[in-house]
Design an enzyme around this catalytic site. Structure first.
Site, mmCIF file in Angstrom:
data_model
loop_
_atom_site.group_PDB
_atom_site.id
_atom_site.type_symbol
_atom_site.label_atom_id
_atom_site.label_comp_id
_atom_site.label_asym_id
_atom_site.label_seq_id
_atom_site.Cartn_x
_atom_site.Cartn_y
_atom_site.Cartn_z
ATOM 1 N N HIS A 109 -3.666 4.921 23.342
ATOM 2 C CA HIS A 109 -2.368 5.408 23.837
ATOM 3 C C HIS A 109 -2.577 6.734 24.564
ATOM 4 O O HIS A 109 -3.411 7.546 24.172
ATOM 5 C CB HIS A 109 -1.389 5.584 22.665
ATOM 6 N N GLY A 149 9.043 3.286 23.183
ATOM 7 C CA GLY A 149 8.826 4.524 22.425
ATOM 8 C C GLY A 149 10.116 5.076 21.867
ATOM 9 O O GLY A 149 10.711 4.494 20.950
ATOM 10 N N ASN A 185 7.042 1.523 19.261
ATOM 11 C CA ASN A 185 6.007 2.519 18.958
ATOM 12 C C ASN A 185 6.720 3.759 18.404
ATOM 13 O O ASN A 185 7.295 4.538 19.161
ATOM 14 C CB ASN A 185 5.216 2.858 20.231
ATOM 15 N N GLU A 219 0.979 1.575 30.750
ATOM 16 C CA GLU A 219 1.899 2.683 30.504
ATOM 17 C C GLU A 219 1.549 3.858 31.419
ATOM 18 O O GLU A 219 0.669 4.663 31.087
ATOM 19 C CB GLU A 219 1.773 3.152 29.050
HETATM 20 P P1 PGA Z 1 8.532 6.105 25.685
HETATM 21 O O1 PGA Z 1 7.122 5.845 25.051
HETATM 22 O O2 PGA Z 1 9.279 4.813 25.685
HETATM 23 O O3 PGA Z 1 9.146 7.143 24.796
HETATM 24 O O4 PGA Z 1 8.287 6.608 27.070
HETATM 25 C C1 PGA Z 1 6.387 4.689 25.281
HETATM 26 C C2 PGA Z 1 5.056 4.827 24.586
HETATM 27 O O5 PGA Z 1 4.569 5.942 24.514
HETATM 28 O O6 PGA Z 1 4.483 3.831 24.102
#
Ligand code: PGA
Length: 270
Positions: free
Chosen positions: A113, A252, A27, A183
């Protein structure tokens, strides 16, 4: 002693084990700054894909990069939009409809999201986005996750409600086009101090699976992929992937670093 020929079911089980792919989506959020950099990332991911047999790798790109990257690399890597409009068409400045995405060859999208929810998307608008995307036969990754845990059951009800409302307008047969990304908001982004631990993730995957079975029935609800996102990195991804029900990762900030992404893919594919 002569060897016994294994029963046919044995081969079916082996075949199923071999074809099961770990879904790993980068992402990219509002990164990178230029199309040139996005092309480099796409090329890097495609190279990773060539050496990662059991992984299905995708990238969720900012809007301006979707068409050119899909056109050039769409056959080699799965491209996702990061959101889709809750409206079919009309006076909604800045929005992009599922039909518009489909018209440029984008068949996959993330919806709900937490960073979009923080900008004002509600369970109800997400429900309409899911409905519109599925009506165009898009594959949807619906993101759910509590903002905080308070040591009681509120985080469970929070996620249950996100699923109940978000999937309210789906039809039974839509299960094939749905993936759920768990998440926890408190674990997302560079400022998060840690990913959720195995017990925290396991607890929530059980809740999510139960809800999916309630909505889609036992067989369909059990077949929907659940993936995890939130500060995934090469140090914690093995543990995360060991959680029953977790079949992939939404990565992310770590996905911007190709070396780190390679490590994650190598470790995470089961
Ligand atoms: P992160 O984001 O790995 O930077 O925590 C994950 C996401 O927001 O899909």
């Amino acid at each position: 002693m002569p060897h016994k020929t294994p029963a046919r079911g044995f081969y079916v089980i082996i075949a199923t084990m071999q074809t099961k792919q770990t879904l790993i989506i980068a992402n990219l959020k509002q990164n990178p700054n230029t199309l040139k950099e996005a092309v480099i990332l796409a090329r890097n991911y495609i190279n990773l894909k060539k050496t990662s047999k059991n992984a299905n790798i995708g990238m969720a790109l900012p809007l301006p990069f979707l068409y050119p990257i899909q056109k050039e690399f769409g056959k080699s890597i799965t491209i996702y939009a990061q959101s889709v409009s809750a409206y079919i068409y009309g006076p909604h400045t800045g929005e992009t409809s599922a039909k518009q995405l489909i018209s440029i060859g984008i068949k996959n999208t993330i919806i709900g999201h937490s960073e979009r929810r923080a900008m004002g998307e509600t369970n109800e608008s997400i429900r309409d986005q899911v409905e519109n995307a599925l009506a165009e036969n898009m594959n949807v990754i619906l993101c759910v996750g509590e903002i905080q845990r308070h040591g009681d059951a509120t985080h469970i009800h929070f996620v249950e409600q996100q699923l109940e409302i978000g999937l309210m307008k789906t039809k039974k047969q839509d299960f094939k086009n749905i993936t759920i990304a768990y998440e926890p908001v408190w674990a997302i982004g560079e400022i998060a101090t840690r990913s959720a631990n195995v017990n925290e993730i396991y607890e929530m995957t059980i809740i999510i699976r139960k809800k999916l079975v309630e909505i889609f029935g036992k067989i369909s609800g059990s077949s929907i992929k659940i993936i995890y996102g939130g500060s995934v990195n090469s140090t914690d991804c093995k543990e995360i992937m060991s959680v029953h029900h977790i079949e992939g990762l939404l990565v992310g900030h770590a996905s911007l670093n190709t070396k780190e992404m390679k490590k994650i893919i190598d470790i995470a594919r089961k």
